[in-house]
Design a protein around this motif. Structure first.
Motif, PDB file in Angstrom:
ATOM      1  N   THR A 122      72.571 -46.492 111.783  1.00 49.38           N
ATOM      2  CA  THR A 122      71.147 -46.148 111.774  1.00 49.38           C
ATOM      3  C   THR A 122      70.333 -47.366 111.366  1.00 49.38           C
ATOM      4  O   THR A 122      70.662 -48.032 110.377  1.00 49.38           O
ATOM      5  CB  THR A 122      70.860 -44.990 110.801  1.00 49.38           C
ATOM      6  N   THR A 123      69.295 -47.645 112.128  1.00 47.24           N
ATOM      7  CA  THR A 123      68.368 -48.738 111.814  1.00 47.24           C
ATOM      8  C   THR A 123      67.029 -48.120 111.434  1.00 47.24           C
ATOM      9  O   THR A 123      66.442 -47.362 112.211  1.00 47.24           O
ATOM     10  CB  THR A 123      68.184 -49.676 113.023  1.00 47.24           C
ATOM     11  N   TRP A 124      66.561 -48.455 110.229  1.00 44.61           N
ATOM     12  CA  TRP A 124      65.328 -47.855 109.714  1.00 44.61           C
ATOM     13  C   TRP A 124      64.108 -48.706 110.056  1.00 44.61           C
ATOM     14  O   TRP A 124      64.186 -49.936 110.089  1.00 44.61           O
ATOM     15  CB  TRP A 124      65.423 -47.656 108.206  1.00 44.61           C
ATOM     16  N   VAL A 125      63.003 -48.016 110.272  1.00 46.67           N
ATOM     17  CA  VAL A 125      61.726 -48.680 110.591  1.00 46.67           C
ATOM     18  C   VAL A 125      60.663 -48.129 109.657  1.00 46.67           C
ATOM     19  O   VAL A 125      60.468 -46.908 109.567  1.00 46.67           O
ATOM     20  CB  VAL A 125      61.311 -48.424 112.055  1.00 46.67           C
ATOM     21  N   TRP A 126      59.996 -49.028 108.956  1.00 41.13           N
ATOM     22  CA  TRP A 126      58.882 -48.657 108.084  1.00 41.13           C
ATOM     23  C   TRP A 126      57.582 -49.081 108.770  1.00 41.13           C
ATOM     24  O   TRP A 126      57.445 -50.223 109.194  1.00 41.13           O
ATOM     25  CB  TRP A 126      59.035 -49.337 106.722  1.00 41.13           C
ATOM     26  N   ILE A 127      56.650 -48.146 108.856  1.00 40.52           N
ATOM     27  CA  ILE A 127      55.338 -48.428 109.456  1.00 40.52           C
ATOM     28  C   ILE A 127      54.261 -48.191 108.401  1.00 40.52           C
ATOM     29  O   ILE A 127      54.196 -47.106 107.803  1.00 40.52           O
ATOM     30  CB  ILE A 127      55.080 -47.527 110.685  1.00 40.52           C
ATOM     31  N   ASP A 128      53.446 -49.210 108.185  1.00 41.96           N
ATOM     32  CA  ASP A 128      52.329 -49.119 107.245  1.00 41.96           C
ATOM     33  C   ASP A 128      51.036 -49.131 108.066  1.00 41.96           C
ATOM     34  O   ASP A 128      50.551 -50.201 108.448  1.00 41.96           O
ATOM     35  CB  ASP A 128      52.356 -50.294 106.268  1.00 41.96           C
ATOM     36  N   PRO A 129      50.461 -47.964 108.363  1.00 46.81           N
ATOM     37  CA  PRO A 129      49.266 -47.917 109.203  1.00 46.81           C
ATOM     38  C   PRO A 129      48.039 -48.548 108.559  1.00 46.81           C
ATOM     39  O   PRO A 129      47.128 -48.994 109.257  1.00 46.81           O
ATOM     40  CB  PRO A 129      49.041 -46.406 109.413  1.00 46.81           C
ATOM     41  N   VAL A 130      48.005 -48.586 107.225  1.00 44.23           N
ATOM     42  CA  VAL A 130      46.826 -49.103 106.521  1.00 44.23           C
ATOM     43  C   VAL A 130      46.783 -50.629 106.569  1.00 44.23           C
ATOM     44  O   VAL A 130      45.761 -51.241 106.907  1.00 44.23           O
ATOM     45  CB  VAL A 130      46.805 -48.604 105.060  1.00 44.23           C
ATOM     46  N   ASN A 131      47.903 -51.263 106.236  1.00 40.02           N
ATOM     47  CA  ASN A 131      47.946 -52.724 106.173  1.00 40.02           C
ATOM     48  C   ASN A 131      48.488 -53.382 107.441  1.00 40.02           C
ATOM     49  O   ASN A 131      48.550 -54.608 107.522  1.00 40.02           O
ATOM     50  CB  ASN A 131      48.797 -53.148 104.975  1.00 40.02           C
TER      51      ASN A 131
END
Length: 299
Positions: A122-131
């Motif tokens: 599993t490859t994780w992806v973090w998305i920060d919509p604010v920054n």
């Protein structure tokens, strides 16, 4: 949870795609296990095993790409195919030709696939919509690009660009070693790699060794540049920065653990708390690192 590696990209900020809209988009490519005749399968999974493909905490988003690969070595296929070809030669009186041998290999592969072991990752992806961050926990750019390819195929009109800084990590890390001084908020640790650009690409590696300034300057004066450098940020996170702006071997230090004691939390609260702690810390680290590299380069 805490990402081990960062492949960092930029998205427009504030990001206009909601968690619900992202969920609807990637649900079209949800993970399904390999069929009996498939060598590989990829798709999005639920980060919390609750059916939701997007996990949102305080505006921060987490998604995961599951990959299943069948482990069927070519050496096994070749050996079984060779044995099968020998049997056919005995029956027909002459060795199979090129086309027949190709058909034999395809048949053998189809027969062996259902019995092959599966390897899941599993490859994780973090998305920060604010920054405006999109960060893939992958050790190599090629692995991250594999994830981005599927994401771009899932989300219509998704705008993603590589993080680019005014000064390259290669130049900056070399300058820091020459000056024997890390940028503000950072310290240099005991691992580094210096590599020459010449034909032989002579390389000097230091592992868990004090980086003496005179030694570093001698290597650099001889034509080498720093391609990897172990550092610590604010006594909170240690990591290795590479020449292509990949951040590897990330490790939160004790001070972070002490500030975020998970005692008396259930599993869900603990996961969300650790995710928020990670995104908060990495947000600051990325900001300071970009500043140390001269800021972001104009598009």
């Amino acid at each position: 949870m805490f990402f081990k590696n960062l492949q960092t990209y930029r998205i427009p900020a504030p990001w206009a795609i909601s968690a619900a809209a992202l969920e609807a988009s990637i649900s079209k490519q949800a993970f399904a296990p390999c069929s009996s005749l498939e060598m590989q399968s990829q798709g999005w999974i639920s980060p919390r095993d609750n059916g939701a493909l997007v996990h949102a905490v305080n505006g921060q988003l987490l998604i995961g790409l599951r990959t299943e690969k069948k482990l069927l070595p070519m050496s096994v296929i070749n050996q079984v195919s060779k044995d099968r070809a020998a049997e056919i030669e005995d029956q027909q009186g002459f060795a199979p030709g090129r086309k027949q041998m190709k058909d034999i290999k395809e048949q053998v592969t189809d027969e062996l696939l259902p019995r092959a072991f599966s390897q899941l990752s599993t490859t994780w992806v973090w998305i920060d919509p604010v920054n405006g961050w999109l960060v893939v926990d992958a050790s190599s750019p090629s692995k991250a690009e594999e994830v981005l390819k599927l994401l771009l195929g899932s989300v219509e009109k998704l705008q993603v660009s590589s993080l680019r800084t005014v000064h390259s990590p290669l130049t900056s890390m070399t300058d820091w070693l020459v000056a024997d001084e890390a940028p503000s908020g950072f310290t240099v640790d005991q691992d580094t790699e210096l590599r020459a650009n010449g034909e032989g690409k002579a390389t000097a590696r230091y592992i868990r060794m004090t980086l003496e300034a005179d030694d570093m300057r001698r290597h650099i004066a001889g034509g080498k540049q720093c391609t990897r450098l172990a550092m610590t940020w604010m006594d909170r996170i240690s990591f290795v920065l590479t020449e292509n702006l990949t951040i590897k071997r990330i490790a939160p230090l004790d001070v972070i653990r002490e500030e975020n004691d998970p005692t008396n939390r259930n599993d869900s609260e603990r996961f969300d708390g650790e995710f928020l702690m990670m995104t908060g810390e990495l947000n600051k680290l990325l900001g300071d690192l970009v500043d140390a590299l001269g800021g972001e380069a104009a598009a």
